[in-house]
Motif scaffolding. Structure first.
Motif, mmCIF file in Angstrom:
data_model
loop_
_atom_site.group_PDB
_atom_site.id
_atom_site.type_symbol
_atom_site.label_atom_id
_atom_site.label_comp_id
_atom_site.label_asym_id
_atom_site.label_seq_id
_atom_site.Cartn_x
_atom_site.Cartn_y
_atom_site.Cartn_z
ATOM 1 N N ARG A 32 0.833 -1.196 0.000
ATOM 2 C CA ARG A 32 0.000 0.000 0.000
ATOM 3 C C ARG A 32 0.875 1.255 0.000
ATOM 4 O O ARG A 32 0.596 2.209 -0.731
ATOM 5 C CB ARG A 32 -0.905 -0.014 1.235
ATOM 6 N N ARG A 33 1.937 1.231 0.781
ATOM 7 C CA ARG A 33 2.862 2.367 0.841
ATOM 8 C C ARG A 33 3.537 2.578 -0.507
ATOM 9 O O ARG A 33 3.707 3.710 -0.963
ATOM 10 C CB ARG A 33 3.891 2.093 1.927
ATOM 11 N N SER A 34 3.927 1.495 -1.157
ATOM 12 C CA SER A 34 4.576 1.579 -2.461
ATOM 13 C C SER A 34 3.617 2.133 -3.512
ATOM 14 O O SER A 34 3.995 2.955 -4.341
ATOM 15 C CB SER A 34 5.079 0.200 -2.869
ATOM 16 N N GLU A 35 2.376 1.697 -3.486
ATOM 17 C CA GLU A 35 1.396 2.177 -4.457
ATOM 18 C C GLU A 35 1.122 3.660 -4.268
ATOM 19 O O GLU A 35 1.012 4.401 -5.232
ATOM 20 C CB GLU A 35 0.099 1.389 -4.332
ATOM 21 N N ALA A 37 3.189 5.904 -2.957
ATOM 22 C CA ALA A 37 4.381 6.648 -3.375
ATOM 23 C C ALA A 37 4.462 6.713 -4.895
ATOM 24 O O ALA A 37 4.851 7.732 -5.452
ATOM 25 C CB ALA A 37 5.634 6.003 -2.799
ATOM 26 N N GLY A 38 4.093 5.648 -5.576
ATOM 27 C CA GLY A 38 4.130 5.632 -7.034
ATOM 28 C C GLY A 38 3.131 6.585 -7.646
ATOM 29 O O GLY A 38 3.409 7.240 -8.647
ATOM 30 N N SER A 39 1.955 6.707 -7.037
ATOM 31 C CA SER A 39 0.946 7.602 -7.591
ATOM 32 C C SER A 39 1.313 9.060 -7.354
ATOM 33 O O SER A 39 0.966 9.922 -8.144
ATOM 34 C CB SER A 39 -0.426 7.297 -6.997
ATOM 35 N N ARG A 40 2.037 9.360 -6.274
ATOM 36 C CA ARG A 40 2.450 10.741 -6.016
ATOM 37 C C ARG A 40 3.552 11.178 -6.960
ATOM 38 O O ARG A 40 3.643 12.341 -7.323
ATOM 39 C CB ARG A 40 2.947 10.900 -4.580
#
Length: 57
Positions: A32-35, A37-40
């Motif tokens: 969830r944290r990776s997703e 960060a990727g969207s930001r």
């Protein structure tokens, strides 16, 4: 239940279940944290600077 069925102690089975639950929770948190960060940051796309682009005629 399978571990108890095959002769593992209830305490050992409970420890294994807690370990698996903790690992699952940690993986979900990291995904969830990776997703997020990727969207930001715009995902995998790399933004080009204006001076790096080839001129278009």
């Amino acid at each position: 239940m399978v571990l108890i069925w095959y002769g593992t102690s209830p305490a050992g089975a409970a420890g294994t279940a807690l370990g698996l639950a903790a690992m699952t929770g940690a993986c979900c948190f990291l995904m969830r944290r990776s997703e997020c960060a990727g969207s930001r940051r715009g995902g995998r796309h790399i933004r080009e600077r204006a001076e790096d682009r080839a001129p278009v005629d």
